[in-house]
Design a protein around this motif. Structure first.
Motif, PDB file in Angstrom:
ATOM      1  N   ILE A   9      -1.173   5.921  17.498  1.00 38.34           N
ATOM      2  CA  ILE A   9      -1.505   7.022  18.406  1.00 38.34           C
ATOM      3  C   ILE A   9      -2.704   7.804  17.888  1.00 38.34           C
ATOM      4  O   ILE A   9      -3.675   8.041  18.596  1.00 38.34           O
ATOM      5  N   ALA A  10      -2.590   8.193  16.618  1.00 34.83           N
ATOM      6  CA  ALA A  10      -3.602   9.071  16.016  1.00 34.83           C
ATOM      7  C   ALA A  10      -3.451   9.008  14.507  1.00 34.83           C
ATOM      8  O   ALA A  10      -2.621   8.257  13.983  1.00 34.83           O
ATOM      9  N   GLY A  11      -4.241   9.819  13.807  1.00 31.19           N
ATOM     10  CA  GLY A  11      -4.145   9.841  12.362  1.00 31.19           C
ATOM     11  C   GLY A  11      -2.966  10.637  11.840  1.00 31.19           C
ATOM     12  O   GLY A  11      -2.491  10.393  10.738  1.00 31.19           O
ATOM     13  N   SER A  12      -2.493  11.605  12.627  1.00 30.13           N
ATOM     14  CA  SER A  12      -1.442  12.499  12.129  1.00 30.13           C
ATOM     15  C   SER A  12      -0.488  12.888  13.244  1.00 30.13           C
ATOM     16  O   SER A  12      -0.806  12.798  14.435  1.00 30.13           O
ATOM     17  N   LEU A  13       0.694  13.357  12.842  1.00 31.65           N
ATOM     18  CA  LEU A  13       1.677  13.853  13.811  1.00 31.65           C
ATOM     19  C   LEU A  13       1.139  15.075  14.547  1.00 31.65           C
ATOM     20  O   LEU A  13       1.394  15.246  15.749  1.00 31.65           O
ATOM     21  N   LYS A  14       0.403  15.934  13.836  1.00 31.83           N
ATOM     22  CA  LYS A  14      -0.170  17.120  14.484  1.00 31.83           C
ATOM     23  C   LYS A  14      -1.080  16.715  15.637  1.00 31.83           C
ATOM     24  O   LYS A  14      -1.002  17.276  16.733  1.00 31.83           O
ATOM     25  N   ARG A  19      -7.472   6.768   3.105  1.00 31.56           N
ATOM     26  CA  ARG A  19      -6.415   7.738   3.409  1.00 31.56           C
ATOM     27  C   ARG A  19      -6.945   8.825   4.338  1.00 31.56           C
ATOM     28  O   ARG A  19      -6.301   9.159   5.342  1.00 31.56           O
ATOM     29  N   LEU A  20      -8.099   9.386   3.983  1.00 33.41           N
ATOM     30  CA  LEU A  20      -8.654  10.521   4.713  1.00 33.41           C
ATOM     31  C   LEU A  20     -10.115  10.272   5.050  1.00 33.41           C
ATOM     32  O   LEU A  20     -10.805   9.498   4.380  1.00 33.41           O
ATOM     33  N   GLY A  21     -10.586  10.945   6.103  1.00 29.06           N
ATOM     34  CA  GLY A  21     -11.969  10.867   6.492  1.00 29.06           C
ATOM     35  C   GLY A  21     -12.819  11.856   5.711  1.00 29.06           C
ATOM     36  O   GLY A  21     -12.318  12.617   4.870  1.00 29.06           O
ATOM     37  N   PRO A  22     -14.117  11.912   5.987  1.00 24.66           N
ATOM     38  CA  PRO A  22     -15.030  12.772   5.221  1.00 24.66           C
ATOM     39  C   PRO A  22     -14.721  14.252   5.344  1.00 24.66           C
ATOM     40  O   PRO A  22     -15.093  15.040   4.465  1.00 24.66           O
ATOM     41  N   ASN A  23     -14.067  14.653   6.405  1.00 25.72           N
ATOM     42  CA  ASN A  23     -13.720  16.067   6.595  1.00 25.72           C
ATOM     43  C   ASN A  23     -12.243  16.338   6.337  1.00 25.72           C
ATOM     44  O   ASN A  23     -11.706  17.362   6.763  1.00 25.72           O
ATOM     45  N   GLY A  24     -11.583  15.399   5.667  1.00 23.93           N
ATOM     46  CA  GLY A  24     -10.178  15.570   5.343  1.00 23.93           C
ATOM     47  C   GLY A  24      -9.217  15.166   6.437  1.00 23.93           C
ATOM     48  O   GLY A  24      -8.009  15.371   6.318  1.00 23.93           O
ATOM     49  N   GLU A  25      -9.751  14.567   7.512  1.00 23.27           N
ATOM     50  CA  GLU A  25      -8.881  14.159   8.609  1.00 23.27           C
ATOM     51  C   GLU A  25      -8.084  12.914   8.219  1.00 23.27           C
ATOM     52  O   GLU A  25      -8.569  12.041   7.504  1.00 23.27           O
ATOM     53  N   ALA A  26      -6.843  12.839   8.689  1.00 24.95           N
ATOM     54  CA  ALA A  26      -5.974  11.718   8.343  1.00 24.95           C
ATOM     55  C   ALA A  26      -6.457  10.434   9.015  1.00 24.95           C
ATOM     56  O   ALA A  26      -6.784  10.426  10.209  1.00 24.95           O
ATOM     57  N   ILE A  27      -6.519   9.360   8.236  1.00 25.09           N
ATOM     58  CA  ILE A  27      -6.807   8.024   8.753  1.00 25.09           C
ATOM     59  C   ILE A  27      -5.635   7.099   8.443  1.00 25.09           C
ATOM     60  O   ILE A  27      -5.083   6.452   9.325  1.00 25.09           O
ATOM     61  N   TYR A  28      -5.274   7.023   7.157  1.00 20.89           N
ATOM     62  CA  TYR A  28      -4.149   6.202   6.698  1.00 20.89           C
ATOM     63  C   TYR A  28      -4.246   4.755   7.179  1.00 20.89           C
ATOM     64  O   TYR A  28      -3.266   4.168   7.624  1.00 20.89           O
ATOM     65  N   ASP A  29      -5.449   4.199   7.079  1.00 22.43           N
ATOM     66  CA  ASP A  29      -5.622   2.810   7.499  1.00 22.43           C
ATOM     67  C   ASP A  29      -4.992   1.883   6.467  1.00 22.43           C
ATOM     68  O   ASP A  29      -5.347   1.911   5.293  1.00 22.43           O
ATOM     69  N   GLU A  65       5.933   9.243  22.941  1.00 23.41           N
ATOM     70  CA  GLU A  65       7.322   9.289  22.480  1.00 23.41           C
ATOM     71  C   GLU A  65       7.767   7.938  21.925  1.00 23.41           C
ATOM     72  O   GLU A  65       8.472   7.863  20.916  1.00 23.41           O
ATOM     73  N   ALA A  66       7.342   6.859  22.580  1.00 23.67           N
ATOM     74  CA  ALA A  66       7.725   5.524  22.134  1.00 23.67           C
ATOM     75  C   ALA A  66       7.062   5.164  20.808  1.00 23.67           C
ATOM     76  O   ALA A  66       7.650   4.493  19.954  1.00 23.67           O
ATOM     77  N   ALA A  67       5.820   5.581  20.630  1.00 23.64           N
ATOM     78  CA  ALA A  67       5.055   5.207  19.433  1.00 23.64           C
ATOM     79  C   ALA A  67       5.230   6.186  18.276  1.00 23.64           C
ATOM     80  O   ALA A  67       4.714   5.953  17.180  1.00 23.64           O
ATOM     81  N   TYR A  68       5.979   7.254  18.490  1.00 23.85           N
ATOM     82  CA  TYR A  68       6.042   8.354  17.535  1.00 23.85           C
ATOM     83  C   TYR A  68       6.710   7.959  16.218  1.00 23.85           C
ATOM     84  O   TYR A  68       6.257   8.362  15.140  1.00 23.85           O
ATOM     85  N   SER A  69       7.763   7.156  16.265  1.00 24.02           N
ATOM     86  CA  SER A  69       8.495   6.817  15.039  1.00 24.02           C
ATOM     87  C   SER A  69       7.629   6.032  14.060  1.00 24.02           C
ATOM     88  O   SER A  69       7.736   6.214  12.843  1.00 24.02           O
ATOM     89  N   GLN A  70       6.785   5.163  14.559  1.00 25.03           N
ATOM     90  CA  GLN A  70       5.888   4.413  13.677  1.00 25.03           C
ATOM     91  C   GLN A  70       4.926   5.366  12.965  1.00 25.03           C
ATOM     92  O   GLN A  70       4.737   5.279  11.749  1.00 25.03           O
ATOM     93  N   LEU A  71       4.329   6.276  13.710  1.00 27.37           N
ATOM     94  CA  LEU A  71       3.392   7.229  13.112  1.00 27.37           C
ATOM     95  C   LEU A  71       4.100   8.163  12.143  1.00 27.37           C
ATOM     96  O   LEU A  71       3.574   8.482  11.074  1.00 27.37           O
ATOM     97  N   LEU A  72       5.314   8.586  12.508  1.00 23.64           N
ATOM     98  CA  LEU A  72       6.092   9.450  11.624  1.00 23.64           C
ATOM     99  C   LEU A  72       6.349   8.736  10.288  1.00 23.64           C
ATOM    100  O   LEU A  72       6.231   9.336   9.213  1.00 23.64           O
ATOM    101  N   ILE A  98       4.504   6.443   8.843  1.00 19.90           N
ATOM    102  CA  ILE A  98       3.261   6.397   8.080  1.00 19.90           C
ATOM    103  C   ILE A  98       2.946   7.749   7.451  1.00 19.90           C
ATOM    104  O   ILE A  98       2.578   7.837   6.271  1.00 19.90           O
ATOM    105  N   GLU A  99       3.085   8.820   8.217  1.00 16.57           N
ATOM    106  CA  GLU A  99       2.743  10.132   7.667  1.00 16.57           C
ATOM    107  C   GLU A  99       3.667  10.502   6.514  1.00 16.57           C
ATOM    108  O   GLU A  99       3.204  10.999   5.478  1.00 16.57           O
TER     109      GLU A  99
END
Length: 397
Positions: free
Chosen positions: A101-106, A174-184, A318-325, A327-328
């Motif tokens: 979904i994204a880099g972070s739960l936020k 783990r993080l981008g140049p501005n501290g944003e979550a990547i977690y690749d 909602e469906a993809a949330y558990s996977q991201l959770l 990882i975070e």
């Protein structure tokens, strides 16, 4: 019913080319109103897009300054998913965003708020979740056809070479140049599908996945990256289903994805190249087909939803949330990933592939036994990190 779906595609190299190929095969390239990429010439489709007079923009904001789209397909780096999806929805587009979904739960929750505010749909591109076989299996689980789910497992051993880990400035970060979550990592990119799949088919509704109660995690790496190329974990769901997930890029041979779900009355299995099948204890079987057979079904589902003016999507936030959770919380809990022993790490000069001796055999043994490497007395294994998931981790309950 509408007849056409205006499309903007963000990211036309890498996985974006898969979307371009699918759109071309379906005869939908003329629906593309524009593409967004800061280096469009990297795409093998660049000349064809120019010939079709499809404009290319350096940003999504600039695209919307000139025109509009019914559907925005986001195939950009992980840390851009949230920002670009929100821009698209706020400009009136529905969204098909690549996984995760994204880099972070936020960020995922910001996307959810924007989706609810704008009334647009936001699909997350976990391929199998849009497929007919998986939807039928999920329905049969919900209806109790197999009895209570007991435990499941998945394995994907996919070699990746030096070029893969150097494909971009965010690969393995783990993080981008501005501290944003990547977690690749393998668990948040190439093989993320198969952790998500186990959680998704166990969700109480079509739109949800099973909720995680705790994780036991072992991470390792053979390649010089910030995250990890090998992951072994056990997730325990709130319904007390045990899920074992085994994935690695540091292998010589390609194995999987293979998936098993054991229930009271049947066992559901999938081996790559075959079909998903349920074998019942009474000796009967049911064949569901191969979820890989319709790789672009997520695109079909989203286009049809636009044409039919529907906003219900089987795999949304909602469906993809558990996977991201997962990882975070893994990255919150594990800051340093150990390397495999140097004596076991080998390099193939021809393929530029780094691999670990006997890792395939070790992981196949783990898969057979529903165990983590540390539970199989593998020489290099380290004790797992136990990660409890707080009860209030799912804000959409």
């Amino acid at each position: 019913m509408r007849q056409t779906c205006d499309i903007v595609l963000v990211g036309i190299a890498g996985y974006g080319e898969v979307y371009l190929q699918a759109l071309e095969e379906k005869g939908y390239l003329n629906w593309v109103q524009g593409v967004v990429d800061i280096q469009p010439k990297r795409s093998t489709y660049y000349s064809k897009l120019k010939a079709l007079r499809i404009p290319c923009y350096p940003s999504l904001e600039e695209f919307y300054q000139h025109t509009s789209a019914d559907l925005a397909i986001i195939s950009s780096p992980i840390h851009l998913h949230a920002q670009q999806s929100i821009i698209a929805m706020e400009n009136g587009s529905h969204v098909l965003c690549e996984k995760p979904i994204a880099g972070s739960l936020k960020e995922a929750n910001q996307m959810r708020e924007s989706r609810d505010k704008t009334g647009r749909f936001l699909a997350v591109g976990f391929n199998w979740s849009f497929s007919t076989p998986v939807q039928q299996i999920k329905k049969d689980i919900q209806e109790g056809r197999f009895g209570k789910p007991l435990r499941g497992k998945s394995i994907a051993l996919w070699p990746r070479n030096k070029q893969y880990f150097e494909r971009s400035n965010w690969a393995g970060k783990r993080l981008g140049p501005n501290g944003e979550a990547i977690y690749d990592s393998i668990a948040n990119n190439a093989a993320s599908h198969f952790l998500h799949h186990l959680l998704y088919i166990l969700g109480n509704t079509t739109e949800q996945s099973a909720k995680i109660k705790n994780l036991e995690v072992e991470l390792y790496k053979a390649n010089p990256i910030e995250t990890f190329d090998t992951c072994a974990l056990r997730a325990n769901t709130e319904q007390s289903v045990e899920l074992v997930y085994l994935v690695s890029h540091a292998v010589e041979s390609t194995i999987g994805p293979n998936v098993t779900l054991e229930c009271e009355n049947a066992t559901i299995t999938y081996e790559v190249g075959g079909d998903m099948q349920a074998a019942f204890k009474d000796g009967t079987t049911k064949n569901y087909g191969d979820p890989e057979a319709a790789h672009s079904q997520k695109l079909d589902v989203c286009i049809q939803a636009v044409l039919n003016e529907e906003t219900s999507i089987p795999c949304s936030i909602e469906a993809a949330y558990s996977q991201l959770l997962s990882i975070e919380y893994i990255h919150r809990s594990i800051s340093t990933v150990p390397y495999f022993p140097a004596s076991m790490i080998k390099q193939d000069a021809h393929t530029q592939q780094t691999y670990v001796l006997q890792l395939e055999e070790n992981f196949l043994s783990c898969y057979k036994a529903y165990k983590l490497p540390s539970e199989m007395n593998v020489s290099w294994a380290q004790p797992p990190t136990t990660i409890p998931i707080p009860e209030n981790s799912y804000p959409f309950d």
